[in-house]
Every structure is written in C-alpha cells, then in structure tokens.
Design an enzyme around this catalytic site. Structure first.
Site, PDB file in Angstrom:
ATOM      1  N   HIS A  88       5.965  -0.812  -2.726  1.00 53.35           N
ATOM      2  CA  HIS A  88       5.475  -0.030  -3.870  1.00 53.35           C
ATOM      3  C   HIS A  88       5.563   1.467  -3.604  1.00 53.35           C
ATOM      4  CE1 HIS A  88       3.007  -3.728  -5.412  1.00 53.35           C
ATOM      5  NE2 HIS A  88       4.268  -3.787  -5.747  1.00 53.35           N
ATOM      6  N   ALA A 146     -10.639  -7.889   7.279  1.00 58.33           N
ATOM      7  CA  ALA A 146      -9.455  -7.674   8.111  1.00 58.33           C
ATOM      8  C   ALA A 146      -9.822  -7.007   9.439  1.00 58.33           C
ATOM      9  CB  ALA A 146      -8.450  -6.802   7.346  1.00 58.33           C
ATOM     10  N   ASP A 195      -0.434   4.212   1.320  1.00 59.76           N
ATOM     11  CA  ASP A 195      -1.285   5.139   2.062  1.00 59.76           C
ATOM     12  C   ASP A 195      -0.747   5.592   3.418  1.00 59.76           C
ATOM     13  OD1 ASP A 195      -1.752   2.895   3.733  1.00 59.76           O
ATOM     14  OD2 ASP A 195      -3.605   2.359   2.683  1.00 59.76           O
ATOM     15  N   SER A 200      -4.739  -9.651  -3.181  1.00 65.52           N
ATOM     16  CA  SER A 200      -5.216 -10.598  -4.202  1.00 65.52           C
ATOM     17  C   SER A 200      -4.070 -11.461  -4.725  1.00 65.52           C
ATOM     18  CB  SER A 200      -5.842  -9.826  -5.361  1.00 65.52           C
ATOM     19  OG  SER A 200      -4.860  -9.012  -5.965  1.00 65.52           O
ATOM     20  N   ASN A 204       0.822  -1.210   0.000  1.00 65.52           N
ATOM     21  CA  ASN A 204       0.000   0.000   0.000  1.00 65.52           C
ATOM     22  C   ASN A 204       0.856   1.260   0.000  1.00 65.52           C
ATOM     23  OD1 ASN A 204      -2.146  -1.662   0.010  1.00 65.52           O
ATOM     24  ND2 ASN A 204      -2.561  -1.504   2.195  1.00 65.52           N
ATOM     25  N   GLY A 249      -5.418  -9.067   3.151  1.00 68.91           N
ATOM     26  CA  GLY A 249      -6.055  -8.205   2.160  1.00 68.91           C
ATOM     27  C   GLY A 249      -5.290  -8.011   0.873  1.00 68.91           C
TER      28      GLY A 249
HETATM   29  P1  NAD Z   1      -5.992  -5.787  -4.846  1.00 69.16           P
HETATM   30  O1  NAD Z   1      -6.909  -4.641  -5.072  1.00 69.16           O
HETATM   31  O2  NAD Z   1      -5.492  -6.542  -5.997  1.00 69.16           O
HETATM   32  O3  NAD Z   1      -6.646  -6.848  -3.854  1.00 69.16           O
HETATM   33  C1  NAD Z   1      -7.201  -6.491  -2.640  1.00 69.16           C
HETATM   34  C2  NAD Z   1      -7.625  -7.743  -1.907  1.00 69.16           C
HETATM   35  O4  NAD Z   1      -8.199  -7.345  -0.664  1.00 69.16           O
HETATM   36  C3  NAD Z   1      -8.677  -8.571  -2.654  1.00 69.16           C
HETATM   37  O5  NAD Z   1      -8.297  -9.921  -2.585  1.00 69.16           O
HETATM   38  C4  NAD Z   1      -9.975  -8.304  -1.851  1.00 69.16           C
HETATM   39  O6  NAD Z   1     -10.854  -9.389  -1.872  1.00 69.16           O
HETATM   40  C5  NAD Z   1      -9.388  -8.094  -0.463  1.00 69.16           C
HETATM   41  N1  NAD Z   1     -10.258  -7.320   0.435  1.00 69.16           N
HETATM   42  C6  NAD Z   1     -11.221  -6.418   0.130  1.00 69.16           C
HETATM   43  N2  NAD Z   1     -11.780  -5.933   1.259  1.00 69.16           N
HETATM   44  C7  NAD Z   1     -11.152  -6.529   2.299  1.00 69.16           C
HETATM   45  C8  NAD Z   1     -11.265  -6.433   3.715  1.00 69.16           C
HETATM   46  N3  NAD Z   1     -12.159  -5.619   4.305  1.00 69.16           N
HETATM   47  N4  NAD Z   1     -10.445  -7.193   4.488  1.00 69.16           N
HETATM   48  C9  NAD Z   1      -9.541  -8.040   3.920  1.00 69.16           C
HETATM   49  N5  NAD Z   1      -9.388  -8.159   2.588  1.00 69.16           N
HETATM   50  C10 NAD Z   1     -10.178  -7.421   1.779  1.00 69.16           C
HETATM   51  O7  NAD Z   1      -4.847  -5.196  -3.983  1.00 69.16           O
HETATM   52  P2  NAD Z   1      -3.367  -5.604  -3.814  1.00 69.16           P
HETATM   53  O8  NAD Z   1      -3.220  -7.099  -3.876  1.00 69.16           O
HETATM   54  O9  NAD Z   1      -2.889  -4.898  -2.631  1.00 69.16           O
HETATM   55  O10 NAD Z   1      -2.606  -5.016  -5.110  1.00 69.16           O
HETATM   56  C11 NAD Z   1      -3.012  -3.922  -5.858  1.00 69.16           C
HETATM   57  C12 NAD Z   1      -1.977  -2.821  -5.975  1.00 69.16           C
HETATM   58  O11 NAD Z   1      -2.705  -1.611  -5.850  1.00 69.16           O
HETATM   59  C13 NAD Z   1      -0.944  -2.814  -4.939  1.00 69.16           C
HETATM   60  O12 NAD Z   1       0.252  -2.552  -5.543  1.00 69.16           O
HETATM   61  C14 NAD Z   1      -1.259  -1.631  -4.049  1.00 69.16           C
HETATM   62  O13 NAD Z   1      -0.120  -0.856  -3.839  1.00 69.16           O
HETATM   63  C15 NAD Z   1      -2.184  -0.762  -4.854  1.00 69.16           C
HETATM   64  N6  NAD Z   1      -3.276  -0.195  -4.030  1.00 69.16           N
HETATM   65  C16 NAD Z   1      -2.982   0.439  -2.861  1.00 69.16           C
HETATM   66  C17 NAD Z   1      -3.997   0.963  -2.086  1.00 69.16           C
HETATM   67  C18 NAD Z   1      -3.651   1.644  -0.781  1.00 69.16           C
HETATM   68  O14 NAD Z   1      -2.560   2.163  -0.646  1.00 69.16           O
HETATM   69  N7  NAD Z   1      -4.556   1.626   0.197  1.00 69.16           N
HETATM   70  C19 NAD Z   1      -5.320   0.853  -2.510  1.00 69.16           C
HETATM   71  C20 NAD Z   1      -5.578   0.216  -3.725  1.00 69.16           C
HETATM   72  C21 NAD Z   1      -4.536  -0.309  -4.476  1.00 69.16           C
END
Ligand code: NAD
Length: 271
Positions: free
Chosen positions: A127, A258, A112, A220, A110, A218
């Site tokens: 990242h 989570a 954030d 994918s 993340n 959390g």
């Molecule tokens: P992803 O979006 O591919 O997957 C997110 C996963 O979290 C999914 O499997 C989903 O089912 C699960 N999920 C959804 N709600 C949940 C909850 N309440 N509790 C637990 N799990 C939950 O995200 P990723 O695998 O982290 O990869 C995507 C890329 O996008 C990463 O590189 C990341 O840096 C970036 N990203 C970052 C943020 C952030 O900084 N918050 C947000 C979105 C995407």
C-alpha cells in the site's frame, strides 16, 4: 498465552517457523498498534471520526479540502502525529531478527516505515509509504523523515486557529503534497480505488507462491486484494500462522498482542 493449549500452539508454530526455508511475514495495522499508531477500524480508529468514503479516496480528500480545510487539517494531524512519534516495537524487532535464521520477505500493508527502521532488509510495501513523495508518474520527488512529519503537524496545528485556512493548508502540507512547475506531487500511498503499489505487489504474490510459511500479524484481512495473500500462499502449500486478538482462519492461531507473541515465537523457534 498462559494455558497449556496456548503454549502447545506456540510450540507448533515455532516448529513450522524453524523448518521453513522461506517465510513471508504479512503485516497489517495491528503490528504497529503498540508503537502508538492506532488501527483504522478499531473503536478508537480513524474511520470512526473520518469516514473512508471522504478521507480514503483522492477525490474525497480534494472535496473536503475545498469545503472544509480545517476538517482535513484535523484528519491529517490524527494520521501524521502518531507516525511522526512512532518507533519500532518488540514485534518489528523480532521480525527483523528472524532474518538471521531463514529467508524472510516482509509484505506489509502499513505505510509507516517501521519494519525498515527495525532492520528488516526485504520489505514489500503493497500500500506504499507515507515517507516517500512522488510525482504524477510515480517518480520519487523526496523522502520524508519523521521530523518532516512533525513539522507538517506543527504547521497544521497553527493553521487550525487561523481564519485563512484554505490559503494556509497548501503551505502546511507543502513538503508532502502540492503543485510544482512540473505538476502535482503527493505521498506514495494507495487509497481506495488505486492500483496496488508496484513492483511490490507482484513481488509479494511471487513470494506467496514460493514460501513455505506465512506469519500473518495484526491484520483484519478485510482490505482487498492484499487480504487474499495468506490464502493464496496456503493454496500453494504454505502453512499460515496468524497472530492477533481476533478470531482467525490460519492453520495455527496465536491469540493476543503482537508485541507479546512475536518475540516469544521467534525466540522459541530459534533458541
Ligand atoms: P485493520 O485496522 O483493518 O486491522 C488491524 C488488525 O490488527 C485488527 O484485526 C486488530 O484486531 C488487530 N490488532 C490490534 N491491535 C493489535 C496488536 N497489538 N497486536 C496484533 N494485532 C492487533 O488494519 P489492516 O488489516 O492492516 O488494514 C487497514 C489498512 O489501513 C491497511 O491498508 C493499512 O495500510 C492501513 N493502516 C496502516 C497503518 C500503519 O501504517 N501503521 C495504520 C492504520 C491503518
């Protein structure tokens, strides 16, 4: 969470967590979903409206900026506004609390900053982060606060109503990205095609080799090479506990949100 099988799994995971000497907590977008930051791939995720081939590469972003600055502004609002308003949730807090009991390395995909805000002291951001701005050589130019992000969002909203969008876009995003006498600057984030953030990624690989338990929350497991970290740790002898709503490949799967599971798990491991 309610049936016996779930509670057996939770207890088994708590036993592993309690006996571990070094835990790697590996997190993805899902841990921040309950802080109001949408994941990218879920149905309402960012990639549905803003495809990654255009919005997740620097080349794509520059092309959209030139052709359609209003569209880039809408993307940036959708990306930045949830981050500006986000606060750590119960899962971030439980991860931070785990440090009182065992050695913890947080490896997050993340961008954030919520693990640090919750109090985790060793966080590897493989990242990068949206809260730091760097120059072309990777040197820190400035840190951004959530207030800075709010200011950028407010400017972007104002410019979407104006005709001269291509002139106003650079002004709106100036705290975060632009040109200065010594060259360009931009957020310290890893987009598709970029190398992983260093030294964080190398340190994350070392931690994966050395830990005895991975708590994966959390993610994918689709973004490479970060997604291979749990299996690498497992090959080196660690037990992998996975938390999330999807089917899982870990040794122990805890299905659900989570914010419900991680606090319950940490409380059970260290009551
Ligand atoms: P992803 O979006 O591919 O997957 C997110 C996963 O979290 C999914 O499997 C989903 O089912 C699960 N999920 C959804 N709600 C949940 C909850 N309440 N509790 C637990 N799990 C939950 O995200 P990723 O695998 O982290 O990869 C995507 C890329 O996008 C990463 O590189 C990341 O840096 C970036 N990203 C970052 C943020 C952030 O900084 N918050 C947000 C979105 C995407």
């Amino acid at each position: 969470m309610a049936d016996e099988t779930d509670s057996d799994r939770l207890k088994e995971a708590a036993d592993w967590l309690r006996s571990a000497r070094h835990v790697v907590v590996f997190t993805g977008a899902g841990i921040s979903a309950e802080s109001g930051i949408p994941t990218f791939r879920d149905a309402a995720g960012l990639w549905t409206e803003f495809p990654p081939d255009q919005f997740a590469t620097w080349q794509g972003i520059m092309a959209v900026a030139a052709k359609s600055p209003g569209r880039l502004a809408r993307f940036l609002i959708a990306l930045l506004e949830p981050l500006a308003e986000a606060r750590p949730n119960a899962a971030h807090a439980a991860v931070a609390a785990l440090e009182k009991h065992t050695r913890v390395t947080v490896v997050t995909q993340n961008i954030d900053g919520l693990h640090q805000e919750a109090g985790s002291s060793r966080v590897l951001q493989v990242h990068g982060t949206l809260l730091e701005v760097v120059d072309r050589t990777g040197q820190l130019v400035r840190r951004l606060t959530r207030d800075d992000l709010r200011t950028i969002v407010a400017r972007l909203r104002r410019m979407t109503d104006q005709p001269a969008r291509s002139v106003l876009l650079p002004w709106a995003i100036r705290p975060m990205a632009g040109l200065r006498p010594r060259g360009t600057y931009r957020p310290r984030i890893v987009l598709f095609g970029d190398a992983m953030a260093e030294p964080d990624w190398s340190q994350a690989m070392e931690a994966a080799e050395a830990c005895d338990c991975v708590l994966s929350i959390g993610t994918s497991r689709t973004v490479m090479p970060a997604a291979m970290l749990p299996s690498q740790a497992r090959a080196a002898g660690a037990t992998v506990i996975e938390v999330g709503p999807d089917a899982c490949t870990g040794d122990i799967c805890l299905r659900g949100k989570a914010g419900d599971i991680v606090p319950a798990l940490v409380a059970l491991a260290h009551k």
